[in-house]
Design a protein around this motif. Structure first.
Motif, PDB file in Angstrom:
ATOM      1  N   ALA A 199     -32.477 -28.502   9.042  1.00  0.00           N
ATOM      2  CA  ALA A 199     -34.139 -29.171   9.196  1.00  0.00           C
ATOM      3  C   ALA A 199     -33.395 -30.893   8.247  1.00  0.00           C
ATOM      4  CB  ALA A 199     -35.284 -29.326   8.013  1.00  0.00           C
ATOM      5  N   LEU A 200     -33.442 -32.216   9.013  1.00  0.00           N
ATOM      6  CA  LEU A 200     -32.761 -32.709   9.462  1.00  0.00           C
ATOM      7  C   LEU A 200     -34.103 -33.572   7.844  1.00  0.00           C
ATOM      8  CD1 LEU A 200     -31.782 -35.601   8.953  1.00  0.00           C
ATOM      9  CD2 LEU A 200     -33.298 -36.119  11.066  1.00  0.00           C
ATOM     10  N   ASN A 201     -33.955 -34.036   7.091  1.00  0.00           N
ATOM     11  CA  ASN A 201     -34.522 -34.765   5.353  1.00  0.00           C
ATOM     12  C   ASN A 201     -34.989 -36.045   5.005  1.00  0.00           C
ATOM     13  OD1 ASN A 201     -35.266 -31.779   5.006  1.00  0.00           O
ATOM     14  ND2 ASN A 201     -32.808 -31.574   4.405  1.00  0.00           N
ATOM     15  N   LEU A 202     -35.849 -36.996   5.173  1.00  0.00           N
ATOM     16  CA  LEU A 202     -35.960 -38.227   4.394  1.00  0.00           C
ATOM     17  C   LEU A 202     -36.450 -38.276   3.371  1.00  0.00           C
ATOM     18  CD1 LEU A 202     -37.026 -39.222   9.042  1.00  0.00           C
ATOM     19  CD2 LEU A 202     -34.692 -39.016   7.451  1.00  0.00           C
ATOM     20  N   PHE A 203     -35.999 -39.339   2.775  1.00  0.00           N
ATOM     21  CA  PHE A 203     -36.149 -39.152   1.678  1.00  0.00           C
ATOM     22  C   PHE A 203     -36.699 -40.734   1.000  1.00  0.00           C
ATOM     23  CE2 PHE A 203     -33.577 -35.902   0.829  1.00  0.00           C
ATOM     24  CZ  PHE A 203     -34.036 -34.578   0.579  1.00  0.00           C
ATOM     25  N   ARG A 204     -37.644 -41.425   0.422  1.00  0.00           N
ATOM     26  CA  ARG A 204     -37.799 -42.065   0.060  1.00  0.00           C
ATOM     27  C   ARG A 204     -38.501 -42.346  -1.582  1.00  0.00           C
ATOM     28  NH1 ARG A 204     -43.568 -43.783   3.444  1.00  0.00           N
ATOM     29  NH2 ARG A 204     -42.438 -45.017   4.884  1.00  0.00           N
ATOM     30  N   ARG A 231     -10.936 -50.441  -2.819  1.00  0.00           N
ATOM     31  CA  ARG A 231     -12.502 -51.080  -3.346  1.00  0.00           C
ATOM     32  C   ARG A 231     -13.387 -51.350  -2.200  1.00  0.00           C
ATOM     33  NH1 ARG A 231     -10.326 -49.193  -7.152  1.00  0.00           N
ATOM     34  NH2 ARG A 231      -9.856 -50.480  -9.091  1.00  0.00           N
ATOM     35  N   ILE A 232     -13.856 -50.200  -1.680  1.00  0.00           N
ATOM     36  CA  ILE A 232     -14.896 -50.608  -0.193  1.00  0.00           C
ATOM     37  C   ILE A 232     -15.652 -49.462  -0.273  1.00  0.00           C
ATOM     38  CG2 ILE A 232     -12.905 -51.134   1.308  1.00  0.00           C
ATOM     39  CD1 ILE A 232     -12.877 -48.215   1.655  1.00  0.00           C
ATOM     40  N   HIS A 233     -16.548 -49.826   0.110  1.00  0.00           N
ATOM     41  CA  HIS A 233     -17.505 -48.799   0.063  1.00  0.00           C
ATOM     42  C   HIS A 233     -17.843 -47.443   0.441  1.00  0.00           C
ATOM     43  CE1 HIS A 233     -22.136 -46.849   1.223  1.00  0.00           C
ATOM     44  NE2 HIS A 233     -22.143 -47.575  -0.478  1.00  0.00           N
ATOM     45  N   PRO A 234     -18.413 -46.519   0.333  1.00  0.00           N
ATOM     46  CA  PRO A 234     -17.973 -45.174   1.522  1.00  0.00           C
ATOM     47  C   PRO A 234     -17.987 -45.091   2.566  1.00  0.00           C
ATOM     48  CG  PRO A 234     -18.943 -44.442  -1.400  1.00  0.00           C
ATOM     49  CD  PRO A 234     -19.346 -46.170  -1.203  1.00  0.00           C
ATOM     50  N   ASP A 235     -18.988 -45.726   2.744  1.00  0.00           N
ATOM     51  CA  ASP A 235     -19.615 -45.611   4.359  1.00  0.00           C
ATOM     52  C   ASP A 235     -18.189 -46.722   5.163  1.00  0.00           C
ATOM     53  OD1 ASP A 235     -21.966 -44.491   4.290  1.00  0.00           O
ATOM     54  OD2 ASP A 235     -23.272 -46.698   4.115  1.00  0.00           O
ATOM     55  N   GLU A 236     -17.437 -47.206   4.624  1.00  0.00           N
ATOM     56  CA  GLU A 236     -16.544 -47.820   5.021  1.00  0.00           C
ATOM     57  C   GLU A 236     -15.003 -47.363   5.000  1.00  0.00           C
ATOM     58  OE1 GLU A 236     -14.091 -50.081   6.952  1.00  0.00           O
ATOM     59  OE2 GLU A 236     -16.285 -50.446   7.101  1.00  0.00           O
ATOM     60  N   SER A 246     -26.117 -40.538   1.105  1.00  0.00           N
ATOM     61  CA  SER A 246     -26.120 -41.262  -0.153  1.00  0.00           C
ATOM     62  C   SER A 246     -26.156 -40.158  -1.395  1.00  0.00           C
ATOM     63  CB  SER A 246     -27.303 -41.828  -0.978  1.00  0.00           C
ATOM     64  OG  SER A 246     -28.664 -41.282  -0.738  1.00  0.00           O
ATOM     65  N   GLY A 247     -25.485 -40.876  -2.618  1.00  0.00           N
ATOM     66  CA  GLY A 247     -25.287 -39.525  -3.407  1.00  0.00           C
ATOM     67  C   GLY A 247     -26.265 -38.200  -4.138  1.00  0.00           C
ATOM     68  N   GLU A 248     -27.611 -39.706  -4.157  1.00  0.00           N
ATOM     69  CA  GLU A 248     -29.312 -39.628  -4.139  1.00  0.00           C
ATOM     70  C   GLU A 248     -29.783 -37.761  -3.607  1.00  0.00           C
ATOM     71  OE1 GLU A 248     -28.947 -43.240  -6.103  1.00  0.00           O
ATOM     72  OE2 GLU A 248     -28.131 -42.531  -3.655  1.00  0.00           O
ATOM     73  N   ALA A 249     -29.395 -38.390  -2.259  1.00  0.00           N
ATOM     74  CA  ALA A 249     -29.871 -37.536  -1.395  1.00  0.00           C
ATOM     75  C   ALA A 249     -29.388 -35.809  -1.342  1.00  0.00           C
ATOM     76  CB  ALA A 249     -29.280 -37.728   0.624  1.00  0.00           C
ATOM     77  N   ARG A 250     -27.471 -35.632  -2.348  1.00  0.00           N
ATOM     78  CA  ARG A 250     -26.861 -35.296  -2.141  1.00  0.00           C
ATOM     79  C   ARG A 250     -27.741 -34.566  -3.453  1.00  0.00           C
ATOM     80  NH1 ARG A 250     -22.467 -37.768  -0.851  1.00  0.00           N
ATOM     81  NH2 ARG A 250     -22.378 -38.850  -2.865  1.00  0.00           N
ATOM     82  N   VAL A 251     -27.687 -35.054  -4.914  1.00  0.00           N
ATOM     83  CA  VAL A 251     -28.609 -34.780  -5.471  1.00  0.00           C
ATOM     84  C   VAL A 251     -29.501 -33.818  -5.233  1.00  0.00           C
ATOM     85  CG1 VAL A 251     -29.743 -35.249  -7.983  1.00  0.00           C
ATOM     86  CG2 VAL A 251     -27.851 -35.772  -7.308  1.00  0.00           C
ATOM     87  N   VAL A 252     -30.968 -34.037  -4.777  1.00  0.00           N
ATOM     88  CA  VAL A 252     -32.187 -33.778  -4.189  1.00  0.00           C
ATOM     89  C   VAL A 252     -31.855 -32.171  -3.537  1.00  0.00           C
ATOM     90  CG1 VAL A 252     -34.393 -34.301  -2.978  1.00  0.00           C
ATOM     91  CG2 VAL A 252     -33.398 -36.113  -4.678  1.00  0.00           C
ATOM     92  N   GLU A 253     -31.284 -32.286  -1.797  1.00  0.00           N
ATOM     93  CA  GLU A 253     -30.828 -31.111  -1.692  1.00  0.00           C
ATOM     94  C   GLU A 253     -29.853 -30.115  -2.485  1.00  0.00           C
ATOM     95  OE1 GLU A 253     -32.167 -31.225   1.217  1.00  0.00           O
ATOM     96  OE2 GLU A 253     -31.651 -32.626   2.664  1.00  0.00           O
ATOM     97  N   LEU A 254     -29.269 -30.409  -3.125  1.00  0.00           N
ATOM     98  CA  LEU A 254     -28.723 -29.603  -3.887  1.00  0.00           C
ATOM     99  C   LEU A 254     -30.235 -28.509  -5.135  1.00  0.00           C
ATOM    100  CD1 LEU A 254     -24.990 -30.458  -4.590  1.00  0.00           C
ATOM    101  CD2 LEU A 254     -25.468 -28.110  -2.906  1.00  0.00           C
ATOM    102  N   PHE A 255     -30.044 -30.175  -5.657  1.00  0.00           N
ATOM    103  CA  PHE A 255     -31.572 -29.239  -6.867  1.00  0.00           C
ATOM    104  C   PHE A 255     -32.447 -28.405  -5.539  1.00  0.00           C
ATOM    105  CE2 PHE A 255     -35.071 -29.007  -8.785  1.00  0.00           C
ATOM    106  CZ  PHE A 255     -34.732 -29.584 -10.611  1.00  0.00           C
ATOM    107  N   ALA A 298     -36.433 -44.602   4.847  1.00  0.00           N
ATOM    108  CA  ALA A 298     -36.165 -44.174   3.489  1.00  0.00           C
ATOM    109  C   ALA A 298     -34.934 -44.642   2.894  1.00  0.00           C
ATOM    110  CB  ALA A 298     -35.510 -42.177   5.016  1.00  0.00           C
ATOM    111  N   SER A 299     -35.023 -44.126   1.617  1.00  0.00           N
ATOM    112  CA  SER A 299     -33.908 -44.796   0.690  1.00  0.00           C
ATOM    113  C   SER A 299     -32.953 -43.249   1.244  1.00  0.00           C
ATOM    114  CB  SER A 299     -34.556 -44.505  -0.493  1.00  0.00           C
ATOM    115  OG  SER A 299     -34.693 -43.258  -0.910  1.00  0.00           O
ATOM    116  N   ALA A 300     -33.213 -42.463   1.637  1.00  0.00           N
ATOM    117  CA  ALA A 300     -32.016 -41.395   1.680  1.00  0.00           C
ATOM    118  C   ALA A 300     -31.922 -39.983   2.502  1.00  0.00           C
ATOM    119  CB  ALA A 300     -31.436 -40.881   0.320  1.00  0.00           C
ATOM    120  N   VAL A 301     -30.716 -39.787   2.990  1.00  0.00           N
ATOM    121  CA  VAL A 301     -32.015 -38.705   4.485  1.00  0.00           C
ATOM    122  C   VAL A 301     -30.681 -38.154   4.063  1.00  0.00           C
ATOM    123  CG1 VAL A 301     -31.106 -38.365   6.592  1.00  0.00           C
ATOM    124  CG2 VAL A 301     -31.943 -40.895   5.487  1.00  0.00           C
TER     125      VAL A 301
END
Length: 238
Positions: A132-137, A200-205, A63-72, A42-45
């Motif tokens: 619902a748990l949503n897996l996007f590709r 200057r780190i990744h949001p996950d960190e 990820s940001g992509e997942a947030r945008v898709v879910e909100l849309f 999955a590219s985003a969850v």
């Protein structure tokens, strides 16, 4: 994609530890979507759950992509995740054509984020679907049977975590606690952004740092995140 048993076991062990400690629903949710994004193709969850009014809202995203898709999806009241929640059954679209044919408005927003396939798994507590748990590709094709089993197992962890809330809080109090977790997500995302830019780190960190501090100090994630964000509010008010 090959799902490695040892990686799944490590993820399950970490989530089980959160449950054993009766950790926060928000912490569990963020760890879970992160593991799903790493373990599965999955590219985003994203994870949606009911708020205090019984409306679906985004609790965590990988990820940001997942947030945008879910909100849309929520804004247009259309999409596979909403159908999954409403029917209580897994819902999937393995290609862009199926997305466009079944959910035309949703498919536009999904395509804008490079999403062409999705698999949604219901989150159920006490026989009732609460999210619902949503897996996007970003590529077409079905998830393997192993990936599907892992996704269902991950959704079960969310259900157990929320079930723990239900065991200690009845009726409206349970909804209030879920609402608190949903409201805390906004502050947590802001704090992640502040730390990511500052160091200057990744949001996950950045999230890992917030979680580690909360655990060390035996405090809630929202409290720690609010302290990180507070200087911004003072600066704007100055």
């Amino acid at each position: 994609m090959e799902v490695r048993a040892e990686e799944v076991a490590a993820a399950v062990g970490e989530l089980a530890e959160v449950l054993a400690e009766r950790g926060e629903a928000l912490d569990l949710a963020y760890r879970l979507v992160g593991h799903c994004a790493r373990l599965l193709s999955a590219s985003a969850v994203g994870l949606l759950v009911e708020d205090a009014r019984g409306d679906l809202r985004l609790l965590a995203a990988s990820s940001g992509e997942a947030r945008v898709v879910e909100l849309f999806q929520l804004q247009n009241d259309e999409g596979p995740c909403l159908d999954c929640y409403r029917t209580g059954s897994p819902t999937a679209a393995v290609d862009a054509a199926t997305l466009q044919r079944t959910w035309p408005r949703f498919s536009v927003g999904a395509a804008s984020q490079g999403i062409v396939a999705v698999h949604a798994v219901p989150v159920q507590v006490g026989g009732r679907t609460i999210g619902a748990l949503n897996l996007f590709r970003d590529h077409e094709g079905p998830f393997s049977s192993v990936e599907t089993d892992v996704a269902h197992a991950m959704a079960s962890f969310v259900a157990v975590g929320i079930g723990q809330l239900e065991a200690s809080a009845q009726g409206e109090r349970l909804r209030e606690q879920l609402q608190e977790a949903l409201d805390s997500r906004v502050v947590l995302e802001q704090a992640k952004g502040v730390l990511a830019e500052r160091h200057r780190i990744h949001p996950d960190e950045a999230f890992a740092q917030l979680r580690a501090r909360a655990r060390t100090e035996r405090r809630r994630l929202r409290e720690v995140a609010s302290e990180v964000v507070a200087p911004l509010g003072r600066a704007r008010g100055a």
